[in-house]
Structures are given as structure tokens and as C-alpha cells.
Design an enzyme around this catalytic site. Structure first.
Site, PDB file in Angstrom:
ATOM      1  N   CYS A   1     -17.933   4.468  24.238  1.00  0.00           N
ATOM      2  CA  CYS A   1     -16.851   5.423  23.984  1.00  0.00           C
ATOM      3  C   CYS A   1     -16.564   5.374  22.481  1.00  0.00           C
ATOM      4  CB  CYS A   1     -15.622   5.065  24.823  1.00  0.00           C
ATOM      5  SG  CYS A   1     -14.786   3.550  24.307  1.00  0.00           S
ATOM      6  N   PRO A   2     -15.571   6.097  21.994  1.00  0.00           N
ATOM      7  CA  PRO A   2     -15.327   6.099  20.549  1.00  0.00           C
ATOM      8  C   PRO A   2     -14.987   4.723  19.948  1.00  0.00           C
ATOM      9  CG  PRO A   2     -14.275   7.992  21.533  1.00  0.00           C
ATOM     10  CD  PRO A   2     -14.773   7.130  22.665  1.00  0.00           C
TER      11      PRO A   2
END
Length: 119
Positions: free
Chosen positions: A63-64
Site C-alpha cells: 500500500c502507500p
């Protein structure tokens, strides 16, 4: 549920022992740039699509920033079809990734200019 460093993921990919990298961001963010070969399964779709990972031996969620991917890894790990798989979250997310990035910009359609047509 374990975490794996971005450097370890890069080593696995370089050695040909590629894990199934699951990028849980939305499709637009995924197209802007992702780890080459990764599978885009947005977090909200993961419960319905986790069966796609049943044959994976090793899964790395991305994910980020490395927070949501921990939850995604826990969900994948709890699925009986992945009981024998190693499931890890990439620590620090894509902001910590220093490896190659693949993008889907080739798929983007260019918008026509809004200005007047030249003579």
C-alpha cells in the site's frame, strides 16, 4: 503476520523467487506506478477476490505507507486457501520502495487540446 523490507522484496524479485505482490491501492493509483508484475486488488475488493491467491506460495501486500497492507495481509492469511502460504506486508509501503516502477501510462488516452485548431 510478518513484515518484509522493500530490499528483501527487491531481492526476491531479482532472484526469480517472485512472490505474488498484491497492491491494494485503487486502480488509478496503481496505473500511475507499481512494482512490476504486481496484482492490483483494491482493499475493498480483497474479501471477494482472496480466492485468486489460493495457489500462491508467498504473498506480499503493498500500500502507500505500509499500514493498510498489514490489514490486507491479515485478511489473506486468515483465508483457508492460503493457509500454507507465507503472507507478509511490505514495511513502509511504496514510499519506501526504491526498486523499479512500472506504470500504465501507455494505456492512458491523450485528451485533445481545448484550444482552437491551428490553420
Amino acid at each position: 503476520m510478518d513484515e518484509i523490507s522493500p530490499d528483501e522484496v527487491a531481492e526476491l524479485l531479482a532472484d526469480g523467487a517472485a512472490p505474488t505482490v498484491v497492491d491494494i491501492r485503487n486502480p488509478t493509483a496503481f496505473k500511475r506506478g507499481h512494482i512490476p508484475g504486481s496484482l492490483n486488488v483494491p482493499f475493498g475488493q480483497l474479501p471477494d477476490r482472496v480466492a485468486e491467491l489460493a495457489d500462491a506460495e508467498r504473498v506480499v501486500t503493498v500500500c502507500p505507507h505500509g499500514k493498510s497492507s498489514v490489514q490486507a495481509a491479515k485478511l489473506i492469511e486468515s483465508y483457508e486457501g492460503t493457509a500454507d502460504a507465507t503472507v507478509e506486508s511490505m514495511a513502509g509501503g511504496l514510499t519506501a520502495w526504491d526498486g523499479p516502477i512500472e506504470s500504465g501510462v501507455d494505456d492512458a488516452r491523450s485528451e485533445p487540446d481545448e484550444g482552437p485548431a491551428p490553420f
